[in-house]
Write a protein that holds these residues in place. Structure first.
Motif, PDB file in Angstrom:
ATOM      1  N   ALA A 121       6.032 -22.384  -8.574  1.00 22.06           N
ATOM      2  CA  ALA A 121       6.185 -22.201  -7.196  1.00 22.06           C
ATOM      3  C   ALA A 121       5.568 -20.622  -6.853  1.00 22.06           C
ATOM      4  O   ALA A 121       6.198 -19.123  -7.439  1.00 22.06           O
ATOM      5  N   VAL A 122       5.330 -20.599  -5.526  1.00 23.56           N
ATOM      6  CA  VAL A 122       5.282 -18.930  -4.536  1.00 23.56           C
ATOM      7  C   VAL A 122       6.033 -18.960  -3.595  1.00 23.56           C
ATOM      8  O   VAL A 122       6.330 -20.113  -2.983  1.00 23.56           O
ATOM      9  N   ASP A 123       7.357 -17.804  -3.506  1.00 26.50           N
ATOM     10  CA  ASP A 123       7.724 -17.371  -2.340  1.00 26.50           C
ATOM     11  C   ASP A 123       7.685 -16.168  -1.062  1.00 26.50           C
ATOM     12  O   ASP A 123       6.964 -15.521  -1.370  1.00 26.50           O
ATOM     13  N   THR A 124       6.949 -17.143  -0.099  1.00 23.78           N
ATOM     14  CA  THR A 124       6.343 -16.466   0.179  1.00 23.78           C
ATOM     15  C   THR A 124       6.744 -15.241   1.573  1.00 23.78           C
ATOM     16  O   THR A 124       6.185 -14.746   1.599  1.00 23.78           O
ATOM     17  N   SER A 125       8.362 -15.737   1.179  1.00 19.62           N
ATOM     18  CA  SER A 125       8.753 -14.311   2.041  1.00 19.62           C
ATOM     19  C   SER A 125       8.289 -12.983   0.949  1.00 19.62           C
ATOM     20  O   SER A 125       9.294 -11.741   1.699  1.00 19.62           O
ATOM     21  N   ARG A 126       7.739 -13.231   0.374  1.00 22.35           N
ATOM     22  CA  ARG A 126       7.749 -11.490  -0.945  1.00 22.35           C
ATOM     23  C   ARG A 126       6.824 -11.091  -0.582  1.00 22.35           C
ATOM     24  O   ARG A 126       6.769 -10.454  -1.498  1.00 22.35           O
ATOM     25  N   ALA A 127       5.827 -11.824  -0.130  1.00 26.76           N
ATOM     26  CA  ALA A 127       4.389 -11.360   0.429  1.00 26.76           C
ATOM     27  C   ALA A 127       4.903  -9.863   1.812  1.00 26.76           C
ATOM     28  O   ALA A 127       5.498  -9.759   1.450  1.00 26.76           O
ATOM     29  N   GLN A 128       3.642  -8.922   0.910  1.00 26.41           N
ATOM     30  CA  GLN A 128       3.375  -7.943   1.947  1.00 26.41           C
ATOM     31  C   GLN A 128       2.706  -8.016   3.280  1.00 26.41           C
ATOM     32  O   GLN A 128       2.441  -8.376   3.330  1.00 26.41           O
ATOM     33  N   ARG A 129       3.884  -7.350   4.728  1.00 26.58           N
ATOM     34  CA  ARG A 129       2.562  -6.878   5.132  1.00 26.58           C
ATOM     35  C   ARG A 129       2.716  -5.574   5.832  1.00 26.58           C
ATOM     36  O   ARG A 129       2.971  -4.778   5.431  1.00 26.58           O
ATOM     37  N   ALA A 142       0.643 -16.401  -5.758  1.00 30.91           N
ATOM     38  CA  ALA A 142       0.672 -16.401  -7.298  1.00 30.91           C
ATOM     39  C   ALA A 142      -0.653 -16.333  -8.300  1.00 30.91           C
ATOM     40  O   ALA A 142       0.443 -16.483  -9.548  1.00 30.91           O
ATOM     41  N   ALA A 143      -1.351 -15.770  -7.758  1.00 29.02           N
ATOM     42  CA  ALA A 143      -2.045 -14.766  -8.990  1.00 29.02           C
ATOM     43  C   ALA A 143      -1.894 -13.473  -9.570  1.00 29.02           C
ATOM     44  O   ALA A 143      -2.691 -13.146  -9.869  1.00 29.02           O
ATOM     45  N   HIS A 144      -0.805 -12.666  -8.019  1.00 33.31           N
ATOM     46  CA  HIS A 144      -0.350 -11.792  -8.774  1.00 33.31           C
ATOM     47  C   HIS A 144      -1.253 -10.299  -8.211  1.00 33.31           C
ATOM     48  O   HIS A 144      -0.852  -9.697  -8.561  1.00 33.31           O
ATOM     49  N   ALA A 145      -1.522 -10.855  -7.025  1.00 29.77           N
ATOM     50  CA  ALA A 145      -2.994  -9.367  -6.105  1.00 29.77           C
ATOM     51  C   ALA A 145      -2.372  -8.808  -5.861  1.00 29.77           C
ATOM     52  O   ALA A 145      -1.140  -8.879  -4.596  1.00 29.77           O
ATOM     53  N   ARG A 146      -2.794  -7.406  -5.989  1.00 26.84           N
ATOM     54  CA  ARG A 146      -2.012  -6.540  -4.836  1.00 26.84           C
ATOM     55  C   ARG A 146      -2.749  -6.579  -3.436  1.00 26.84           C
ATOM     56  O   ARG A 146      -3.847  -5.972  -3.490  1.00 26.84           O
ATOM     57  N   PHE A 147      -2.039  -6.992  -2.665  1.00 27.94           N
ATOM     58  CA  PHE A 147      -2.790  -7.434  -1.224  1.00 27.94           C
ATOM     59  C   PHE A 147      -1.544  -6.830   0.154  1.00 27.94           C
ATOM     60  O   PHE A 147      -0.685  -7.151  -0.737  1.00 27.94           O
ATOM     61  N   VAL A 148      -1.825  -6.749   1.537  1.00 32.50           N
ATOM     62  CA  VAL A 148      -1.066  -6.924   2.651  1.00 32.50           C
ATOM     63  C   VAL A 148      -1.405  -7.670   3.073  1.00 32.50           C
ATOM     64  O   VAL A 148      -2.922  -7.380   4.231  1.00 32.50           O
ATOM     65  N   TYR A 149      -0.623  -8.302   3.787  1.00 33.13           N
ATOM     66  CA  TYR A 149      -1.164  -8.808   5.536  1.00 33.13           C
ATOM     67  C   TYR A 149      -1.064  -8.036   6.263  1.00 33.13           C
ATOM     68  O   TYR A 149      -0.346  -6.733   7.009  1.00 33.13           O
ATOM     69  N   VAL A 150      -2.835  -8.073   6.942  1.00 31.71           N
ATOM     70  CA  VAL A 150      -3.080  -6.671   8.348  1.00 31.71           C
ATOM     71  C   VAL A 150      -2.414  -7.310   9.080  1.00 31.71           C
ATOM     72  O   VAL A 150      -2.344  -6.919  10.531  1.00 31.71           O
TER      73      VAL A 150
END
Length: 330
Positions: free
Chosen positions: A309-317, A102-110
């Motif tokens: 709203a947060v679309d969790t499918s847009r997160a990165q792994r 939500a804070a637009h952090a640049r991170f990846v799920y490892v």
């Protein structure tokens, strides 16, 4: 060296973390020679690796040192990751990365630990009048904001038909939450292991509800996107060490408890009981095991705890084969 915004963040994080330790050497090191790892007390596998010195041994051939920074809970830990004050975050509850997203952090799920629903709970006084989640209406409740236990509380209230604003929720660190609970300033304390295990064996305490049927509680390991892209070899090495540590803790529960006892300041029996409720099964992040993240995000949005709203499918792994960040569903 740091921008004024970065300096403000570091001050803010130290206040929120209530005890976060950001080592001078860790902040000064560059990502090419040192991996800066943030962790919290419940970061069992990282704590095992730190105590055994195995991560330093594994990374030495890669020309990489390790620096360590301890945080009181997951939210300030991921804020430090977003500010690039650390490179890698030890396990945080499933709720925490949603706030980072939500804070637009640049991170990846490892990596992800398989579910451990029994490793967090709502604890109350045994002699009290609280016997179900519905009884929390109108009560004072201590919980750590954005922690997995926060989602457990919201899920329990929703199932009981109790709006969150029909309770008095106090956002406290685990240590402060326990103190408030023990002196009777709050009626219930919602927390996670090893804090649950340190409280639930007391004669005057009982568990009102845990995560079974409410919150699966999957913990995640994260890395800054910049660091992962610069040092995929380090990310892969850390992942391999985490998997091995998880296998060792499951296979040697008493040995793990003895190792952690002096580090955590808890007796070995308490630690062994806490560890028995955690899966410690470290695995790569896949879409099939990620569905609950959207439910968590929607729950926090409905509680007005997310700005949008947060679309969790847009997160990165992290894709270990491609050695790059990809969308969760890719």
């Amino acid at each position: 060296m740091f921008s004024s915004a970065r300096r403000r963040f570091l001050v803010h994080a130290s206040l929120i973390g209530a005890g976060a330790v950001l080592s001078r050497s860790g902040l000064a090191a560059t990502a090419t020679t040192t991996v800066r790892i943030g962790y919290q007390k419940s970061s069992t596998l990282i704590t095992v690796l730190k105590a055994q010195g195995k991560l330093e041994t594994a990374l030495a051939p890669l020309g990489v040192d390790v620096s360590w920074s301890e945080f009181a809970s997951g939210l300030p830990l991921t804020e430090a990751l977003n500010a690039e004050a650390i490179d890698f975050s030890a396990d945080v509850a499933d709720t925490v990365p949603i706030f980072a997203q939500a804070a637009h952090a640049r991170f990846v799920y490892v990596a992800q630990e398989a579910p451990s629903p029994g490793a967090q709970a709502i604890v109350v006084k045994r002699a009290g009048a609280l016997h179900s989640s519905a009884d929390l209406r109108g009560k004072d409740i201590a919980v750590t904001k954005a922690a997995g236990s926060h989602y457990l509380l919201l899920a329990a209230l929703a199932k009981a038909g109790v709006p969150p604003d029909a309770t008095r929720i106090h956002y406290l660190t685990p240590a402060d939450g326990r103190a408030a609970f023990e002196r009777g300033s709050v009626d219930a304390w919602v927390t996670w292991d090893p804090y649950v295990a340190s409280a639930d064996q007391q004669a005057d305490v009982r568990i009102l509800a845990n995560g079974n049927g409410l919150a699966s509680y999957q913990r995640y390991y994260l890395a800054s996107t910049r660091f992962a892209e610069a040092r995929p070899d380090v990310v892969a090495a850390i992942y391999a060490q985490l998997r091995e540590a998880g296998e060792w803790v499951r296979a040697s529960p008493q040995g793990a408890a003895r190792l952690l006892a002096p580090v955590w300041g808890l007796d070995a029996a308490t630690i062994e009981r806490a560890n028995a409720r955690r899966s410690y099964a470290v695995r790569q992040v896949e879409a099939a095991n990620f569905d609950e993240q959207q439910k968590i995000a929607d729950t926090f949005l409905a509680a007005h705890l997310l700005p949008a709203a947060v679309d969790t499918s847009r997160a990165q792994r992290w894709d270990f084969n491609a050695k790059r960040a990809v969308a969760i569903g890719a």
